[in-house]
Design an enzyme around this catalytic site. Structure first.
Site, PDB file in Angstrom:
ATOM      1  N   TYR A  92      -1.569  -0.165  -1.050  1.00  0.00           N
ATOM      2  CA  TYR A  92      -0.923   1.070  -1.501  1.00  0.00           C
ATOM      3  C   TYR A  92       0.483   0.804  -2.034  1.00  0.00           C
ATOM      4  CZ  TYR A  92      -4.753   3.860   0.367  1.00  0.00           C
ATOM      5  OH  TYR A  92      -5.992   4.421   0.599  1.00  0.00           O
ATOM      6  N   ASP A 151      -5.515  -1.479  10.527  1.00  0.00           N
ATOM      7  CA  ASP A 151      -6.197  -2.763  10.426  1.00  0.00           C
ATOM      8  C   ASP A 151      -6.122  -3.232   8.975  1.00  0.00           C
ATOM      9  OD1 ASP A 151      -7.605  -4.918  11.336  1.00  0.00           O
ATOM     10  OD2 ASP A 151      -9.568  -3.954  11.189  1.00  0.00           O
ATOM     11  N   HIS A 395      -6.225  -6.107  -4.169  1.00  0.00           N
ATOM     12  CA  HIS A 395      -7.012  -4.913  -4.413  1.00  0.00           C
ATOM     13  C   HIS A 395      -6.211  -3.675  -4.038  1.00  0.00           C
ATOM     14  CE1 HIS A 395      -7.918  -5.375  -0.075  1.00  0.00           C
ATOM     15  NE2 HIS A 395      -8.224  -4.092  -0.069  1.00  0.00           N
ATOM     16  N   TYR A 477      -7.249  10.909  -0.252  1.00  0.00           N
ATOM     17  CA  TYR A 477      -6.240  11.349   0.727  1.00  0.00           C
ATOM     18  C   TYR A 477      -4.931  10.584   0.612  1.00  0.00           C
ATOM     19  CZ  TYR A 477      -6.568   7.326   3.908  1.00  0.00           C
ATOM     20  OH  TYR A 477      -6.489   6.077   4.465  1.00  0.00           O
ATOM     21  N   ARG A 478      -4.932   9.451  -0.082  1.00  0.00           N
ATOM     22  CA  ARG A 478      -3.673   8.816  -0.479  1.00  0.00           C
ATOM     23  C   ARG A 478      -3.942   7.921  -1.669  1.00  0.00           C
ATOM     24  NH1 ARG A 478      -1.746   4.348   4.079  1.00  0.00           N
ATOM     25  NH2 ARG A 478      -3.749   4.050   5.079  1.00  0.00           N
TER      26      ARG A 478
END
Lengths: 532, 532
Positions: A92, A151, A395, A477-478
């Site tokens: 992210y 995780d 990724h 959701y994000r």
């Protein structure tokens, strides 16, 4: 030397950096090219391109007062800041700012565990406290509490919670934002606010009761840029007597419908307390028939079941979850679970691990599925998307949220499988994961590369799926900072009124627009036109 | 004719009312003296005094569009509005506005149950839907879901949730704000915003996943005045197979410490799923020795235990709670509970009620403790604070939040008992109630009267306890409108920075200050000086 932020002269930028040095001391201001490369997003889908986001410098405060000092300098110069806690959320965006030229405020030095209460099952931590830090603290001091770790576990409690990440243990703790209780925030104006009961100076309940009195503001500090959170309380799980990890398998593709319905019902009643992962081991790999089916966008159940039969009769779906508690309660819950699922022809029940707590260090080290027992690890870094696939260069996570219905899971895998295939990628869907009480998160890894041509393909794939899943009712959701504008467009009902509300709040709370411009597509007034 | 709001001429007020009539139709605008008396706070601690808060009119829209129309008129004229859903929360101000002269926006006509999903265990309702409405809907349609009702149950889901009220069933549902999922709000500017997944037009997850993308704004619409909520989703409890209600008693006063510690631990592990009420039947009544002990502010445990022995050996404390679930899981949980509590000398265990679901109408009617099974009732109106006490003319709730520790419960009863006694009142403390995962709410009823002299005493009692409990670390979680300024003062850390943040948000979201001025002491800029 890194370039100054847009709109700031080299001279003013250097003056601002000198003032920041005055706040934190010379050794905690990082402003060389080598320094800022450390904050680069190694998985960036814009790697090496003109639009890749870079910090102009970084500053590492050690106290709330220093954070206030940094904010003061930023307001004075119009210097954009980008606070990070541990900056480890690689899929992210990692530590790289949403807006190039921002000064990263690296909160890693603020890593004190301020309080842990075994009696109340709570803690209060600073931004830099990692899952490993808190785990070690609890073990070293023999405090019978568990953390709920992300995780991989190298990130920190606060950053993950503010990003609204999730974990694996009991329902009360898996939604990391929901498991927080009380914040301290340095507002962009430099004011310090404690939320919930923390605003009442003598309160004994800051980490015990979430709301306090009057509007509950905590939510606006998640996935946003309205302040710099400097303390956060969390609820922790009391170590149970025992745990039993189980696997429930079903043979046919459409069996996932009653499987998920029943497990969802059991989860809502706390009969199944842990995160439930629903995966199809069959759907991993690069067998040509599998690749054909996954890319077909809607192969029939009969086709899939034939494929499964040819694959040696392995079950189509496997659900993995854990019971925590007293052994006799676990036994009753597991028995009831089996009764409720017995109607699915060919259902299989397997006990895969069983523990009594506390574990010795050796036993803890030997636990296979560590995150399910609150043990942070980096084991995930050893995993790949498919058994024989080359390691990814990087990724991004792409995680649409679907209702907890088997037919939605099938429709989603049909859809994303075809998109991946059509665009020349191997489908990466891993599992449907029931972190939250009433939704399933469907993780996909979208590969990133170190060359612009492949990244252009990846960005197209990502955008196609974001739009396509939204149209089908499955928003995410994000989302990675590079795609936050696209992401918020997907939440554009009523002519974008929610996004306008975000920017209304931004202008009020951060009038000079200094904290994380552009994060979740919230731009301060001064940058709004130029960035839209 | 009621007086116009302060600052509005009679002429402008009448013009505004005519425009409101144009929005809702003549029959839904209420502007006579008799009309506005219906919105009077029957329990007001200012009853009949100059400061008592009165509406100037009321308006009852039937749609979101009409709410937008009302807001438009209010902005044009500077007309203060005071939205209520059912307005039945008598101990927290009922339907009367926080600011005299406000026009009550009575949302009772918007009472549609828009959606109920048995599969997902969710609903979507309008503001006027009462607990009775939804309960009847579920029973009539044989939908195996429970509501979590406030007690008494004549209020509505939305108003209670926005006020952050609580209920009695499983932990996931008892915190009514926490159990909501998704809102639709008409902002003071007239814009409609759907929160969470609702901002994504096709999302199938509006009532399934709370957050959506970007900052989570829902919290700021609770205990505040930032908008008019017109739809709200809730999570509902699946009807369990069975329930077992139990009572655990302990003989001595100090036994409450291990009793509460153990029950709190069991609650955090979901072994005890329901609300736990810890009461002292011994402490009710007006026996002279009891009155002396309660008013002493710190009688010793030995004194109290002697009193208990003389009272016929009744147990000092009783904890009441319920197990929900499959019978065999309940049996294991109850057995484990007894094992964990067995160390308290003289502990008593009693099964007080047991049910298999669904209940017939007759069985449901016969349930004694209805709220614990999601059955709304008005039974509480038959109760009194003490067995032989006269009925109250009215009362306000005073509910400090304490850590879930027996010694805090003792310290609190010592403190409030003495304050009541010193000020010439009979102590009213009823019970410590564990609604939330990590706190105990300690309900007190503070009597209100229909005469100014007694109300002056009551207001002094109330203020003394608000301040005294705050100083001792036990702030309240909500408060009657007449005391909201006092309440927010108790949350004044960092020189009132949280309150300033509330008003910063108010100015941004409601620039003309039309929605519920003064609610939770949040005043719009134009009224700020005059009201502080």
């Amino acid at each position: 030397m890194p370039s100054p932020p847009p709109g700031l002269s080299e001279r003013d930028f250097q003056a601002a950096l000198r003032e920041l040095e005055g706040v934190v001391g010379r050794e905690w201001l990082f402003a060389t090219d080598e320094d800022v490369l450390l904050y680069r997003d190694g998985y960036s889908p814009l790697w090496g391109e003109a639009d890749e986001r870079f910090a102009s410098a970084a500053v590492a405060p050690s106290s709330v007062e220093q954070v206030q000092g940094i904010v003061k300098v930023a307001n004075q110069y119009g210097l954009p800041l980008y606070p990070i806690s541990t900056g480890r959320n690689l899929t992210y965006g990692g530590a790289a700012p949403a807006y190039s030229g921002s000064v990263v405020v690296d909160l890693k030095r603020m890593n004190r565990i301020l309080d842990v209460s075994a009696r109340d099952k709570t803690c209060l931590v600073e931004p830099g406290v990692s899952y490993f830090d808190l785990y070690r603290h609890l073990r070293t001091n023999k405090i019978p509490l568990w953390i709920d770790t992300a995780d991989p576990g190298w990130g920190g409690l606060m950053g993950n919670a503010l990003d609204r990440g999730g974990g694996y243990t009991d329902i009360e703790f898996r939604d990391h934002f929901d498991a927080h209780c009380g914040m301290e925030v340095v507002l962009p104006t430099g004011e310090v606010v404690r939320t919930g009961m923390g605003a009442s100076p003598q309160a004994k309940t800051w980490q015990l009761f979430k709301y306090g009195l009057g509007p509950w503001v905590d939510g606006i500090f998640s996935q946003s840029n309205f302040g710099i959170v400097t303390k956060m309380g969390f609820w922790l799980m009391e170590e149970p007597q025992a745990a039993l990890q189980v696997s429930v398998t079903v043979p046919k593709r459409r069996d996932v419908v009653p499987l998920v319905d029943t497990l969802h019902s059991l989860m809502c009643a706390h009969t199944v307390p842990s995160q439930v992962t629903v995966a199809s081991p069959l759907m991993a790999g690069n067998n040509p028939e599998l690749v054909r089916l996954r890319g077909s966008g809607g192969a029939s159940d009969a086709d899939w079941d034939r494929f499964a039969a040819n694959a040696g009769g392995a079950p189509f779906w496997a659900a993995t979850f854990v019971y925590y508690g007293p052994s006799k309660v676990i036994a009753a819950q597991w028995e009831h679970t089996k009764e409720r699922l017995a109607g699915i022809a060919g259902v299989g029940f397997r006990e895969t691990a069983s523990y009594k707590f506390p574990l010795t260090d050796e036993q803890a080290e030997a636990v296979a599925d560590k995150a399910r027992y609150g043990i942070p690890s980096l084991n995930l870094f050893g995993s790949r998307t498919a058994p024989n696939a080359p390691p990814l260069e990087g990724h991004m996570d792409f995680s649409p949220m679907i209702p907890p219905h088997g037919e939605e899971l099938i429709a989603l895998t049909d859809y994303t499988g075809k998109v991946y295939a059509d665009q020349g990628f191997t489908p990466s869907f891993v599992a449907g994961m029931m972190f939250h009480p009433r939704t399933m998160i469907c993780f996909h890894a979208v590969p990133t590369f170190r060359n612009a041509a492949d990244n252009a393909r990846t960005r197209k794939l990502f955008e196609t799926m974001v739009r396509g899943c939204t149209e089908r009712g499955w928003p995410i959701y994000r989302i990675h900072p590079v795609f936050q504008k696209l992401g918020m467009e997907m939440f554009g009902r009523d002519n974008g009124s929610l996004h306008r509300l975000h920017e209304t709040l931004k202008d009020a709370i951060d009038p000079n627009g200094i904290v994380s411009p552009g994060r979740y597509d919230i731009w301060p007034k001064r940058l709004r036109g130029t960035q839209a």
